[in-house]
Design a protein around this motif. Structure first.
Motif, PDB file in Angstrom:
ATOM      1  N   TRP A  17      -7.959   4.955   8.495  1.00 44.92           N
ATOM      2  CA  TRP A  17      -7.512   3.847   7.654  1.00 44.92           C
ATOM      3  C   TRP A  17      -6.112   4.113   7.139  1.00 44.92           C
ATOM      4  O   TRP A  17      -5.608   5.241   7.212  1.00 44.92           O
ATOM      5  CB  TRP A  17      -8.481   3.625   6.478  1.00 44.92           C
ATOM      6  CG  TRP A  17      -8.794   4.870   5.684  1.00 44.92           C
ATOM      7  CD1 TRP A  17      -9.870   5.697   5.846  1.00 44.92           C
ATOM      8  CD2 TRP A  17      -8.005   5.449   4.630  1.00 44.92           C
ATOM      9  NE1 TRP A  17      -9.803   6.738   4.959  1.00 44.92           N
ATOM     10  CE2 TRP A  17      -8.681   6.615   4.197  1.00 44.92           C
ATOM     11  CE3 TRP A  17      -6.811   5.093   3.992  1.00 44.92           C
ATOM     12  CZ2 TRP A  17      -8.195   7.425   3.171  1.00 44.92           C
ATOM     13  CZ3 TRP A  17      -6.321   5.901   2.979  1.00 44.92           C
ATOM     14  CH2 TRP A  17      -7.018   7.048   2.571  1.00 44.92           C
ATOM     15  N   GLU A  18      -5.502   3.048   6.596  1.00 45.71           N
ATOM     16  CA  GLU A  18      -4.113   3.143   6.132  1.00 45.71           C
ATOM     17  C   GLU A  18      -3.887   2.138   5.006  1.00 45.71           C
ATOM     18  O   GLU A  18      -4.248   0.969   5.121  1.00 45.71           O
ATOM     19  CB  GLU A  18      -3.178   2.848   7.308  1.00 45.71           C
ATOM     20  CG  GLU A  18      -1.694   2.912   6.974  1.00 45.71           C
ATOM     21  CD  GLU A  18      -0.839   2.567   8.173  1.00 45.71           C
ATOM     22  OE1 GLU A  18      -0.043   3.420   8.600  1.00 45.71           O
ATOM     23  OE2 GLU A  18      -0.970   1.438   8.691  1.00 45.71           O
ATOM     24  N   PHE A  19      -3.315   2.611   3.904  1.00 42.80           N
ATOM     25  CA  PHE A  19      -2.829   1.718   2.851  1.00 42.80           C
ATOM     26  C   PHE A  19      -1.373   1.409   3.179  1.00 42.80           C
ATOM     27  O   PHE A  19      -0.498   2.271   3.042  1.00 42.80           O
ATOM     28  CB  PHE A  19      -2.936   2.369   1.476  1.00 42.80           C
ATOM     29  CG  PHE A  19      -4.352   2.623   1.021  1.00 42.80           C
ATOM     30  CD1 PHE A  19      -5.266   1.588   0.952  1.00 42.80           C
ATOM     31  CD2 PHE A  19      -4.771   3.889   0.651  1.00 42.80           C
ATOM     32  CE1 PHE A  19      -6.570   1.801   0.529  1.00 42.80           C
ATOM     33  CE2 PHE A  19      -6.064   4.128   0.231  1.00 42.80           C
ATOM     34  CZ  PHE A  19      -6.974   3.077   0.176  1.00 42.80           C
ATOM     35  N   ALA A  20      -1.108   0.175   3.608  1.00 38.23           N
ATOM     36  CA  ALA A  20       0.230  -0.207   4.049  1.00 38.23           C
ATOM     37  C   ALA A  20       0.884  -1.110   3.017  1.00 38.23           C
ATOM     38  O   ALA A  20       0.230  -2.010   2.453  1.00 38.23           O
ATOM     39  CB  ALA A  20       0.156  -0.924   5.395  1.00 38.23           C
ATOM     40  N   MET A  23       0.128  -4.950   2.136  1.00 32.96           N
ATOM     41  CA  MET A  23      -1.292  -5.226   2.394  1.00 32.96           C
ATOM     42  C   MET A  23      -1.889  -6.052   1.259  1.00 32.96           C
ATOM     43  O   MET A  23      -1.640  -5.778   0.087  1.00 32.96           O
ATOM     44  CB  MET A  23      -2.038  -3.891   2.526  1.00 32.96           C
ATOM     45  CG  MET A  23      -3.543  -3.983   2.526  1.00 32.96           C
ATOM     46  SD  MET A  23      -4.320  -2.342   2.615  1.00 32.96           S
ATOM     47  CE  MET A  23      -4.167  -2.002   4.357  1.00 32.96           C
ATOM     48  N   PRO A  24      -2.704  -7.070   1.566  1.00 29.22           N
ATOM     49  CA  PRO A  24      -3.376  -7.822   0.494  1.00 29.22           C
ATOM     50  C   PRO A  24      -4.364  -6.948  -0.270  1.00 29.22           C
ATOM     51  O   PRO A  24      -4.957  -6.024   0.291  1.00 29.22           O
ATOM     52  CB  PRO A  24      -4.108  -8.941   1.258  1.00 29.22           C
ATOM     53  CG  PRO A  24      -3.479  -8.992   2.604  1.00 29.22           C
ATOM     54  CD  PRO A  24      -2.987  -7.620   2.896  1.00 29.22           C
ATOM     55  N   PHE A  25      -4.558  -7.274  -1.539  1.00 26.98           N
ATOM     56  CA  PHE A  25      -5.465  -6.518  -2.399  1.00 26.98           C
ATOM     57  C   PHE A  25      -6.869  -6.429  -1.792  1.00 26.98           C
ATOM     58  O   PHE A  25      -7.504  -5.372  -1.815  1.00 26.98           O
ATOM     59  CB  PHE A  25      -5.532  -7.210  -3.770  1.00 26.98           C
ATOM     60  CG  PHE A  25      -6.419  -6.531  -4.770  1.00 26.98           C
ATOM     61  CD1 PHE A  25      -5.957  -5.456  -5.520  1.00 26.98           C
ATOM     62  CD2 PHE A  25      -7.717  -6.969  -4.972  1.00 26.98           C
ATOM     63  CE1 PHE A  25      -6.776  -4.825  -6.449  1.00 26.98           C
ATOM     64  CE2 PHE A  25      -8.543  -6.351  -5.901  1.00 26.98           C
ATOM     65  CZ  PHE A  25      -8.076  -5.280  -6.641  1.00 26.98           C
ATOM     66  N   SER A  26      -7.342  -7.531  -1.221  1.00 28.76           N
ATOM     67  CA  SER A  26      -8.708  -7.556  -0.687  1.00 28.76           C
ATOM     68  C   SER A  26      -8.898  -6.589   0.473  1.00 28.76           C
ATOM     69  O   SER A  26      -9.986  -6.030   0.650  1.00 28.76           O
ATOM     70  CB  SER A  26      -9.066  -8.977  -0.238  1.00 28.76           C
ATOM     71  OG  SER A  26      -8.197  -9.411   0.782  1.00 28.76           O
ATOM     72  N   GLN A  27      -7.847  -6.367   1.279  1.00 29.58           N
ATOM     73  CA  GLN A  27      -7.984  -5.430   2.399  1.00 29.58           C
ATOM     74  C   GLN A  27      -8.069  -3.994   1.909  1.00 29.58           C
ATOM     75  O   GLN A  27      -8.793  -3.172   2.483  1.00 29.58           O
ATOM     76  CB  GLN A  27      -6.827  -5.603   3.378  1.00 29.58           C
ATOM     77  CG  GLN A  27      -6.955  -6.855   4.217  1.00 29.58           C
ATOM     78  CD  GLN A  27      -5.945  -6.923   5.339  1.00 29.58           C
ATOM     79  OE1 GLN A  27      -5.366  -5.912   5.753  1.00 29.58           O
ATOM     80  NE2 GLN A  27      -5.702  -8.113   5.850  1.00 29.58           N
ATOM     81  N   ALA A  28      -7.328  -3.674   0.844  1.00 33.14           N
ATOM     82  CA  ALA A  28      -7.440  -2.333   0.263  1.00 33.14           C
ATOM     83  C   ALA A  28      -8.851  -2.109  -0.284  1.00 33.14           C
ATOM     84  O   ALA A  28      -9.438  -1.032  -0.109  1.00 33.14           O
ATOM     85  CB  ALA A  28      -6.402  -2.155  -0.847  1.00 33.14           C
ATOM     86  N   ILE A  29      -9.416  -3.136  -0.921  1.00 33.64           N
ATOM     87  CA  ILE A  29     -10.788  -3.046  -1.428  1.00 33.64           C
ATOM     88  C   ILE A  29     -11.762  -2.831  -0.274  1.00 33.64           C
ATOM     89  O   ILE A  29     -12.704  -2.038  -0.375  1.00 33.64           O
ATOM     90  CB  ILE A  29     -11.161  -4.318  -2.217  1.00 33.64           C
ATOM     91  CG1 ILE A  29     -10.364  -4.390  -3.529  1.00 33.64           C
ATOM     92  CG2 ILE A  29     -12.658  -4.363  -2.500  1.00 33.64           C
ATOM     93  CD1 ILE A  29     -10.763  -3.362  -4.557  1.00 33.64           C
ATOM     94  N   SER A  30     -11.543  -3.520   0.850  1.00 37.30           N
ATOM     95  CA  SER A  30     -12.422  -3.362   2.012  1.00 37.30           C
ATOM     96  C   SER A  30     -12.407  -1.934   2.527  1.00 37.30           C
ATOM     97  O   SER A  30     -13.450  -1.381   2.905  1.00 37.30           O
ATOM     98  CB  SER A  30     -11.996  -4.322   3.127  1.00 37.30           C
ATOM     99  OG  SER A  30     -12.157  -5.666   2.716  1.00 37.30           O
ATOM    100  N   PHE A  69      -0.253  -3.250  -6.999  1.00 39.17           N
ATOM    101  CA  PHE A  69      -0.122  -4.545  -6.336  1.00 39.17           C
ATOM    102  C   PHE A  69       0.659  -5.498  -7.219  1.00 39.17           C
ATOM    103  O   PHE A  69       0.464  -5.531  -8.437  1.00 39.17           O
ATOM    104  CB  PHE A  69      -1.504  -5.130  -6.044  1.00 39.17           C
ATOM    105  CG  PHE A  69      -2.303  -4.344  -5.044  1.00 39.17           C
ATOM    106  CD1 PHE A  69      -2.327  -4.711  -3.710  1.00 39.17           C
ATOM    107  CD2 PHE A  69      -3.007  -3.216  -5.438  1.00 39.17           C
ATOM    108  CE1 PHE A  69      -3.049  -3.971  -2.788  1.00 39.17           C
ATOM    109  CE2 PHE A  69      -3.735  -2.467  -4.525  1.00 39.17           C
ATOM    110  CZ  PHE A  69      -3.757  -2.845  -3.190  1.00 39.17           C
ATOM    111  N   ASP A  70       1.544  -6.267  -6.589  1.00 43.43           N
ATOM    112  CA  ASP A  70       2.316  -7.270  -7.328  1.00 43.43           C
ATOM    113  C   ASP A  70       1.365  -8.264  -7.983  1.00 43.43           C
ATOM    114  O   ASP A  70       0.440  -8.778  -7.349  1.00 43.43           O
ATOM    115  CB  ASP A  70       3.259  -7.990  -6.363  1.00 43.43           C
ATOM    116  CG  ASP A  70       4.188  -8.940  -7.076  1.00 43.43           C
ATOM    117  OD1 ASP A  70       3.771 -10.090  -7.328  1.00 43.43           O
ATOM    118  OD2 ASP A  70       5.315  -8.547  -7.398  1.00 43.43           O
ATOM    119  N   ALA A  71       1.581  -8.545  -9.265  1.00 41.83           N
ATOM    120  CA  ALA A  71       0.668  -9.409 -10.010  1.00 41.83           C
ATOM    121  C   ALA A  71       0.684 -10.843  -9.498  1.00 41.83           C
ATOM    122  O   ALA A  71      -0.307 -11.563  -9.634  1.00 41.83           O
ATOM    123  CB  ALA A  71       1.036  -9.388 -11.497  1.00 41.83           C
TER     124      ALA A  71
END
Length: 416
Positions: A17-20, A23-30, A69-71
């Protein structure tokens, strides 16, 4: 202990996996949910009263990592490693921080090479060494006087940041990387189409990862424009937006009791159903008998709401018609957005005649809602769901079906 690869100005991750950045917040949560046995004790940090004034943060407390993450656009802006003793780090496959390799200034020089002189921050007592898209902060507690340019030998890295550009203070979340599209379409913006009476439909500017002819390497972000209207058929919506992520059948209409004569309504043998487009932040409700569009629901995805992280934020614009009292009886137009607050809307449209409907969401399995109730107000054929912090949680649009005389605008597309 996590063993992660650092890619300046891009990402932090491993082979799985990768935190890019972007990346949308939901994908990081996934990612966190998928690897919950390895990555534990994750905190979600946000401002309850002013959610747009502070970054939305995922704090991986066990691993010493923060994802900022940008608000506003809810995409990954900065990756911070604030405790290097809890994680192994490498660059180009070679470790510069592990249980056997200390992240000293000498080690950073050896791994990353030369760069501009460091910058000392007296308030933090930290010396910042900047590369493009990467910053190391060194602790100088043991030195009485900070050096002007050169970081003292043996100084240890206290924090590391990955970001885009040359300045951590001015960095912004980049556009979503192609790798994050995963076959989905995303809405860049959603314009509500309307006439003097009320909403007519939606015009969506969509983004997708389109491919060149026969060459996967020629992938580009493709921009599309699609419109859907009240009275459209299922086929019209599928043709415009593609298949929904989920189809949800309404088991009951909990708002029916607020209609003028609920006892006169004949129970339907079929249930109305929603097309849920989670990455667009939009729901489309179809009538169970005619199978035509009867409602649209636009979701703002604010933290602190019961449905947070189910939908992506819908960046909508709703033109409002404001009638001025007086002999001329003129009308003014203004735009309502995802970030408008309820008190601003009331100043423009006036207070609703009726008291709000109190909405308390809870699942059938767990009857608790830690976020509290929301309040629903009806104005100009729209229902505004308002959170306790005065932000809009969702907007439901309903209106008359499109007549056959109305022509559908041509859809357009472009690549960039």
């Amino acid at each position: 202990m996590l063993d992660l690869e650092v890619v300046p100005e891009r990402s932090l991750g491993n082979e799985q996996w990768e935190f890019a950045l972007g990346m949308p917040f939901s994908q990081a949560i996934s990612i966190l949910q998928k690897h919950c046995r390895i990555i534990k004790n994750v905190q979600v940090l946000y401002s309850e009263q002013t959610p747009l004034s502070h970054d939305l943060i995922l704090n991986l407390t066990q691993d010493g990592i923060k994802l900022l993450f940008d608000a506003t656009n809810q995409r990954l802006k900065v990756i911070e490693v604030y405790d290097l003793s809890k994680v192994k780090l490498k660059y180009c496959g070679v470790h510069f921080n592990s249980q056997t390799i200390a992240p000293t200034i000498e080690q950073i020089d050896q791994s990353f090479g030369a760069t501009h002189p460091g910058v000392y921050n007296a308030a933090e007592q930290l010396f910042h060494l900047n590369f493009r898209g990467l910053c190391f902060s060194f602790q100088l507690d043991s030195w009485n006087e900070a050096p002007k340019y050169e970081i003292p030998h043996g100084a240890m890295v206290k924090r590391m940041h990955i970001y885009t550009g040359n300045n951590l203070q001015e960095t912004r979340a980049p556009a979503m990387p192609l790798a994050c599209f995963l076959g989905n379409i995303y809405a860049e913006c959603v314009d509500v189409l309307r006439d003097q009476a009320g909403p007519l439909g939606l015009k969506l500017r969509l983004l997708t990862a389109g491919c060149g002819p026969g060459v996967m390497a020629d992938t580009k972000i493709k921009s599309l424009e699609r419109s859907i209207y009240f009275g459209d058929s299922c086929q019209d919506v599928l043709g415009a937006l593609g298949s929904p992520h989920k189809i949800f059948y309404k088991s009951e209409d909990k708002m029916k009791i607020h209609s003028p004569s609920p006892h006169k309504q004949v129970p339907s043998k079929c249930n109305d159903y929603f097309f849920n487009y989670f990455t667009l932040g939009v729901d489309v409700l179809f009538d169970s008998t005619t199978h035509l569009v009867k409602k649209f629901v636009l979701h703002t995805n604010y933290p602190g709401h019961y449905n947070f992280n189910i939908y992506h934020r819908c960046e909508f614009k709703i033109p409002l018609v404001i009638k001025k009292e007086g002999p001329d009886s003129q009308t003014d137009d203004c735009i309502l957005t995802t970030y408008s607050k309820w008190d601003q809307i009331q100043e423009l449209l006036g207070h609703p005649m009726e008291k709000p409907v109190v909405l308390h969401r809870s699942s059938s399995a767990n009857n608790t809602n830690p976020f509290g109730s929301t309040f629903c107000f009806g104005l100009q054929r729209m229902i505004f769901e308002v959170m306790q912090n005065n932000h809009i949680a969702s907007v439901t649009l309903y209106g008359a079906p499109r007549t056959t005389s109305q022509t559908r605008p041509e859809s357009s597309s472009s690549s960039h």
